[in-house]
Design a protein around this motif. Structure first.
Motif, PDB file in Angstrom:
ATOM      1  N   ARG A 182       0.843  -1.187   0.000  1.00 32.02           N
ATOM      2  CA  ARG A 182       0.000   0.000   0.000  1.00 32.02           C
ATOM      3  C   ARG A 182       0.881   1.240   0.000  1.00 32.02           C
ATOM      4  NH1 ARG A 182      -2.116   3.829   3.410  1.00 32.02           N
ATOM      5  NH2 ARG A 182      -4.347   4.298   3.240  1.00 32.02           N
TER       6      ARG A 182
ATOM      7  N   SER B 199      -0.462   4.299  -0.977  1.00 29.73           N
ATOM      8  CA  SER B 199      -1.392   5.353  -0.571  1.00 29.73           C
ATOM      9  C   SER B 199      -2.782   4.745  -0.599  1.00 29.73           C
ATOM     10  CB  SER B 199      -1.344   6.523  -1.569  1.00 29.73           C
ATOM     11  OG  SER B 199      -2.045   6.147  -2.750  1.00 29.73           O
ATOM     12  N   ARG B 200      -3.787   5.563  -0.365  1.00 32.33           N
ATOM     13  CA  ARG B 200      -5.164   5.067  -0.457  1.00 32.33           C
ATOM     14  C   ARG B 200      -5.461   4.486  -1.825  1.00 32.33           C
ATOM     15  NH1 ARG B 200      -9.663   9.157   0.369  1.00 32.33           N
ATOM     16  NH2 ARG B 200     -11.061   7.400   0.662  1.00 32.33           N
ATOM     17  N   GLN B 201      -4.845   5.054  -2.864  1.00 30.02           N
ATOM     18  CA  GLN B 201      -5.225   4.657  -4.217  1.00 30.02           C
ATOM     19  C   GLN B 201      -4.214   3.771  -4.930  1.00 30.02           C
ATOM     20  OE1 GLN B 201      -6.769   8.987  -5.232  1.00 30.02           O
ATOM     21  NE2 GLN B 201      -7.374   7.598  -6.859  1.00 30.02           N
TER      22      GLN B 201
ATOM     23  N   TRP C  66      -1.281   0.822  -5.306  1.00 29.31           N
ATOM     24  CA  TRP C  66      -0.706  -0.425  -4.819  1.00 29.31           C
ATOM     25  C   TRP C  66       0.625  -0.650  -5.524  1.00 29.31           C
ATOM     26  CZ3 TRP C  66      -5.564  -3.561  -6.643  1.00 29.31           C
ATOM     27  CH2 TRP C  66      -6.695  -3.117  -5.949  1.00 29.31           C
TER      28      TRP C  66
END
Lengths: 341, 341
Positions: free
Chosen positions: B9, B11-13, B15
């Protein structure tokens, strides 16, 4: 790293989640008929109007999914920004309930479609992404609405078409679950992904018969892959086979040596009273979603159920494939839940 | 185990795939118009008939996806049983191309829907599942067909409806990629999952303008999350913005400080010659799938491209949402590829 890789893949179809992956919170929003059913006390929100205060059926379905997600975030005491991804789907063409709901959320979307199996397809994928560390928190959600499904798949309700007793009643509601590592809530331990099966059934008013073999295929694979038997579960539910498909599953599983007795039920039979005039029982994405994300999560959290297998069943037809004379391909995806610390 | 979790991960968006995840093989099957375009020499199969030898447009689209998967398995010298899962989607109601294709395969199915972003949505998810060890080999696939899309989204082609120059031509074709660990083929290093954006555009004959902001949102997030800039890529392509959306992306990205010059192209502009009468250019799931799984994979394999970012763009409307006056929610998902041993 190797230990995780060895345990993640049990077989071609079954994944194991070695981390402490949990449904940390869940929420459901339903329509009036569902609110009159036997599980009403478990629902977070019951609308007394099938329009849910909206102008169109489609907007009503969106409102149900929005409400389920909003209540979920409230119950978990988190904000949209704390969620990395929403995995969602519905029955409407182009997944529009999902798309318009996600538009209002500041959360990346992964759209999925497995007809009524979408509830466990999204939850299994959410658990996989969380367990592997791609996302910290994921929402799995899905919805259906009786009136949007009727006019898209069959006839507008105003037409008043007659139906045979094998027909089912599409559940009006939405359910959502928050998946993360640790904390409280039922653990997700296994997921078994289904193959498409097709027994040549062409009658869209008998989905239970069409879908039963898909459920049998996935549940059988789950038992083979995990070494478990029906007795290892306090409750095994299929998504929406209702009164026609339910006994078929029992019979076919028994023929394969698995006696699914008292521990086996079907969400489409659990959500309505027989006297509610729902033909053979409930169907739709919301059938398994609403029952799982309310009653089943509650019972595990209260220690009344320890191990539950939810096998969501989907009929992968479209009106055009039916009109063109195709049979009904079906699929089922299963997720295993476990209670305790 | 921790090192993988930390790198998975970003960031939130976004991978990151730390394992050696590769597109080990890919295949495309297209219709006659696509076979007359500038990329024809890269296609595995070109049908000279838009019916693809079938009785209906829908069966034709199915045949394209089946052909793409069959050729893929042949090119990779593997059998269906060697593949753990197929992640697939298409534009037809209830994903029927996907469902009926998977019915013929002995491979578990995960159905996905992201409109024309489905190509990279399925590939990103396949990479995530392979990288984490849930599956050993996964197929990502998607398709579109001009005639099925026209009659479902607009008018039957026989009607001969007029269109404005901003309209696009849905690509007839299917593409599939085999994702696994190690071996040969382009590596998949990052995926950036998109959020739904909606700029209030309501004209379904101008998808390029509607989708451009979604592409900008995802590409911008990708650069922010990875620390990369346009210059880190030999090629950045969007899926199907075509002649109207392409310059909008350039302008909006420049306004955010990212100069997307010669390295930026759009699959909808690459697949046809301008004189092929395709209005603003190509669109559909197959636009990005066919270009990625033929030309782009080939160029990376031959060392002519080293790093490529494919940002597939999807318009998440339905005919009913359009008729009910809703605007067009859009999304884009991006996957980064890398060549070399």
């Amino acid at each position: 790293m190797d230990s995780k890789k060895q345990t993640a893949r049990i077989s071609r179809q079954t994944w194991h989640f070695a981390e402490d992956v949990r449904v940390q919170a869940s929420a459901v929003s339903v329509g009036p008929k569902e609110g009159e059913g036997p599980l009403s006390s478990y629902f977070d929100q019951i609308h007394d109007d099938v329009y849910v205060g909206q102008q169109t059926w489609e907007d009503a379905e969106r409102k149900l999914m929005e409400d389920a997600v909003t209540i979920l975030l409230q119950k978990a005491s988190i904000k949209e920004q704390d969620v990395d991804v929403i995995l969602a789907g519905d029955l409407l063409n182009q997944n529009i309930t999902t798309n318009f709901t996600a538009e209002k959320l500041e959360i990346p979307l992964m759209g999925m479609y497995g007809a009524c199996s979408t509830s466990m397809l999204t939850l299994a994928t959410a658990a996989a992404l969380v367990n592997a560390g791609y996302v910290k928190k994921a929402i799995a959600a899905c919805s259906s609405h009786n009136a949007t499904a009727e006019r898209q798949y069959r006839y507008p309700t105003e037409y008043g078409g007659q139906k045979p007793p094998s027909a089912q009643w599409t559940v009006t509601g939405a359910g959502a679950g928050l998946v993360g590592i640790g904390g409280k809530g039922p653990r997700i331990t296994y997921a078994t992904m289904g193959k498409v099966t097709d027994m040549g059934i062409k009658d869209p008013f008998d989905m239970g018969s069409a879908m039963a073999p898909a459920a049998v295929s996935t549940i059988h694979s789950h038992f083979q892959d995990t070494g478990r038997t029906p007795k290892d579960y306090d409750l095994i539910v299929t998504g929406d086979l209702a009164a026609v498909g339910y006994p078929i599953v029992k019979e076919l599983m028994l023929a394969q040596g698995y006696a699914m007795e008292d521990m086996y039920n079907d969400c489409g039979l659990m959500i309505y009273y027989p006297e509610q005039e729902v033909f053979a029982g409930g169907s739709g994405c919301a059938s398994s979603a609403v029952v799982t994300y309310s009653y089943i999560m509650d019972q595990i959290n209260r220690g009344l159920l320890k191990r539950v297998l939810v096998c969501a069943t989907g009929a992968l037809l479209s009106p055009i494939s039916y009109q063109q004379g195709n049979s009904i391909p079906c699929i089922a995806h299963a997720v295993a839940f476990e209670g305790g610390a």
